[in-house]
Design a protein around this motif. Structure first.
Motif, short mmCIF file in Angstrom:
data_model
loop_
_atom_site.label_atom_id
_atom_site.label_comp_id
_atom_site.label_asym_id
_atom_site.label_seq_id
_atom_site.Cartn_x
_atom_site.Cartn_y
_atom_site.Cartn_z
N LEU B 180 -17.52 -0.49 -52.14
CA LEU B 180 -17.04 0.20 -51.14
C LEU B 180 -18.49 1.25 -50.16
O LEU B 180 -18.09 0.68 -49.37
N LEU B 184 -19.33 0.60 -47.09
CA LEU B 184 -19.80 1.09 -45.52
C LEU B 184 -21.45 0.74 -45.00
O LEU B 184 -21.46 1.19 -43.87
N VAL B 308 -10.12 2.33 -51.08
CA VAL B 308 -10.38 2.80 -49.77
C VAL B 308 -11.70 1.58 -49.68
O VAL B 308 -11.35 1.73 -48.14
N GLY B 309 -12.10 1.12 -49.98
CA GLY B 309 -12.68 0.33 -49.51
C GLY B 309 -11.96 -0.29 -48.34
O GLY B 309 -12.63 -1.51 -47.92
N ILE B 312 -10.88 0.48 -45.17
CA ILE B 312 -12.52 0.66 -44.49
C ILE B 312 -12.80 -0.96 -43.97
O ILE B 312 -12.90 -1.33 -42.22
N ARG B 315 -10.13 -2.57 -41.35
CA ARG B 315 -10.73 -2.39 -39.95
C ARG B 315 -11.50 -2.70 -39.20
O ARG B 315 -12.04 -2.74 -37.98
N GLN B 316 -12.58 -3.10 -39.99
CA GLN B 316 -14.02 -3.32 -39.84
C GLN B 316 -14.37 -4.76 -38.37
O GLN B 316 -13.43 -4.97 -39.04
#
Ligand SMILES: Nc1ncnc2c1ncn2[C@@H]1O[C@H](COP(=O)(O)OP(=O)(O)OP(=O)(O)O)[C@@H](O)[C@H]1O
Ligand SMILES: [Mg+2]
Lengths: 323, 320
Positions: B180, B184, B308-309, B312, B315-316
């Motif tokens: 994750l 981030l 969660v990772g 994200i 959408r990165q």
């Protein structure tokens, strides 16, 4: 045209929050054509390319690549399209061949075909000797060539190259452009982006000149030149012979003759008048040392176009301020 | 929106590539040596201690894992903080390294989904950790056999095997956390630092803090304090808070598994002791049942962190 186009974009738009990176652009790329997306940094070239590949979401508009929608059928698009990102990266710890092997496995080639394709591709781009060297030891130019090898290995129908010549010396650039012409010779359509107009002008069949997210001009370089630079061919001639200048001025279509040096003349004409000019020199029994027509330069087109645009913008802005 | 083809096409290829990267990497070798040396030290201490105590113990073999001899902690306590280190060490640069090497857009322009890349990387990490942990487990079992000289019973082998599985799950939680943060943070150093910081906080500071927070929310009842007892409400809240940390969960599961006499985790209620002979060992199934909520919680937190990772990552932007 639309029958034989491999990429069709219609009103393609990308917004990041309130900023618009690509603003309602429409273009088509024909089969076997080399199409250039040209424009300064931040004009939206990379964003356009990522949308074509389904690597970034499309905010509005439609795009079709080989008849597929990259947003809904990304695998079909990515199977048929080769992509070389700007500053292409490889796994430095792996050899050139191993890097390609990984890609080939992801594509799903079987062992025998894989090895054959890899060997051929590396050979084509001149990396066969260093196939078993770690990519960490490669120069910029070698990495770019490895990127092209990947597209060759993939057997892509369309090659999308983002800034393929950036960071390369003139010789490496020439080699790379030669390889890009090789794609075309094999019937592969090429879409390339660059902010170095001069470098890629020679390979592109058609170009789209980007300016802050919009396509400002699109077409063949020669046509754009006539359109923007006020038409007209410039023919340089170096020859001797008495009264040559006067005779040349009489050729239909020639609007002016200018003396540019000893025995050197420049003709301004509305068409390519080289054959007539040569005939005149021969008729005068002069010796023809040089005869050439100046290709309109993209740089000149671009600069002229935006110089012409600017006063209008200034007027508009002035009006806005006044209001 | 209906997606074309399988989300996992190319998964196997990614797993194999990442696995071979891990297994040949210097980082992995260092981590493995660290773990082996530490484990050997702990084991040596345990065996000395076991040899000194002559008392009959039906679960002598399991004591290998839990016995400590000053100044060394037990094998299990070593594992409970080395496993996170290994997982973080493997996972902190999973995704950001692809960004930084500028390989991500090239790989994602091949006919695979991001799902396959991310899941493949996670699986490869987990397999690598499993290989190390299984090796370590075999090492301990083998050495234990050699040095104690008493062959372990089937029950003991089974218990230590479940313990191995739980340790792998525990590793998965930390790997998912590292993954994750690798999504981030673009900088691998930042990701490593933040993950390690969070690990330190969760493992060493949170247990202390949980007590303080619980006392602040439910102040201890002076009637219990006078008797030198913990107020039940406060103790319960403290435990709930402490269980937010995977380290606490893992420690609890380990106690249930490696100490067959464990009847309950946390405060024991009288009802649980009714009809029970104190100190009598439970069968393995019952022990697993006691620890089941904790095991499920660990699996759930690993899944949650991964999801969660995943969201994200989907959408990165691919470009660096
Ligand atoms: N993730 C993002 N968030 C916000 N804005 C972005 C993002 N990515 C790109 N942009 C903006 O979109 C615009 C177009 O960028 P893009 O990379 O497509 O330009 P480019 O033509 O490829 O430029 P270059 O020649 O420098 O590669 C730029 O103004 C950039 O700042
Ligand atoms: Mg760009």
């Amino acid at each position: 045209m639309s029958q034989d186009s491999v990429i069709q974009a219609n009103g393609l738009t990308k917004t990041y929050g309130s900023a618009t990176a690509v603003d309602h652009i429409s273009f088509e790329v024909g089969r076997g054509e080399i199409f250039g997306l040209l424009g300064p940094n931040g004009a939206g070239k990379t964003t356009t390319i990522l949308m074509l590949l389904g690597l970034t979401d499309i905010s509005a508009g439609e795009v079709s690549v080989l008849g597929f929608n990259p947003a809904r059928e990304p695998l079909s698009v990515k199977r048929r399209v080769g992509y070389m990102p700007d500053t292409v990266g490889f796994y430095d710890g792996l050899t050139a061949a191993d890097n390609l092997r990984y890609t080939a496995r992801l594509i799903g080639f079987r062992v025998l075909e894989r090895e054959k394709r890899i060997a051929e591709a590396l050979d084509r781009v001149g990396l066969a000797d260093v196939a078993e060297k770690r990519v960490g030891t490669f120069s910029r130019g070698m990495r770019q060539r490895l990127g092209l090898a990947e597209i060759l290995m993939k057997g892509a129908q369309i090659a999308i190259l983002d800034e393929p010549t950036s960071g390369l010396d003139p010789q490496a650039t020439a080699e790379l452009l030669g390889m890009i012409r090789g794609f075309k010779a094999e019937g592969v359509s090429v879409l390339l982006s660059s902010h170095l107009l001069e470098r890629v002008q020679s390979v592109c069949d058609r170009v789209a000149l980007f300016s802050s997210g919009k396509i400002a001009l699109m077409g063949r370089v020669a046509d754009l030149g006539r359109e923007v630079l006020g038409g007209g061919y410039v023919v340089d001639i170096e020859a001797d012979g008495a009264g040559l200048a006067e005779r040349l001025a009489l050729i239909p279509g020639v609007s002016g003759v200018e003396k540019t040096g000893i025995g050197k003349l420049r003709l301004h004409a509305d068409r390519d008048v080289r054959p007539e000019a040569a005939a005149e020199v021969v008729a005068l029994q002069g010796r023809l040392k040089f005869l050439g027509v100046q290709e309109p330069s993209l740089e000149a087109i671009y600069t002229r176009y935006f110089e012409a645009k600017k006063p209008e913008q200034a007027v508009q802005e002035g009006a806005r301020h006044a209001a | 929106m209906q997606r074309e083809g399988s989300a996992f096409s190319g998964l196997g290829v990614v797993v194999l590539k990442e696995l071979s990267d891990h297994l040949t990497s210097v980082r992995m070798r260092v981590l493995e040596w660290l773990v082996v040396l530490v484990a050997l030290a702990a084991l040596y201490g345990a065996i000395q201690q076991i040899k000194d105590t002559t008392a009959e113990d039906p679960f002598l073999f399991l004591r290998l894992f839990t016995t400590s001899r000053d100044p060394l902690p037990s094998f299990v306590s070593f594992l409970s903080f080395l496993v996170p280190l290994m997982a973080i060490g493997l996972g902190f640069d999973t995704v950001n390294s692809e960004h930084n090497r500028r390989t991500l857009s090239r790989i994602l322009s091949q006919p695979i989904y991001r799902d396959a890349l991310l899941f493949g990387k996670f699986l490869a990490g987990l397999i690598t950790l499993s290989i190390s942990l299984v090796t370590l487990w075999l090492l301990v079992v083998g050495l234990g056999l050699l040095l104690i000289g008493i062959p372990p019973g089937a029950e003991e082998i089974a218990r230590s095997f479940v313990f191995l599985l739980v340790t792998i799950i525990y590793a998965g939680v930390w790997l998912a956390l590292a993954l994750l943060f690798s999504i981030l943070f673009r900088s691998a150093a930042t990701a490593a630092l933040v993950t390690l910081g969070l690990w330190l906080f969760i493992t060493f500071i949170w247990p202390v803090l949980a007590g303080a927070v619980a006392q602040a929310i439910i102040p201890p009842d002076p009637r219990y304090t006078a008797l030198g007892l913990q107020t039940p409400g406060t103790a319960e809240l403290e435990q709930i808070l402490a269980r937010l940390s995977p380290s606490t969960l893992y420690a609890e599961v380990v106690v249930a598994l490696l100490d067959p006499t464990t009847r309950a985790l946390g405060p024991i209620y009288l009802s649980q002791l009714q009809g029970a002979v104190l100190g009598a060992p439970l069968p393995l199934g019952a022990s697993v049942l006691i620890a089941w909520p904790q095991i499920v919680a660990m699996i759930a937190s690993a899944l949650l962190l991964f999801v969660v990772g995943y969201v994200i990552f989907q959408r990165q932007e691919v470009r660096a």
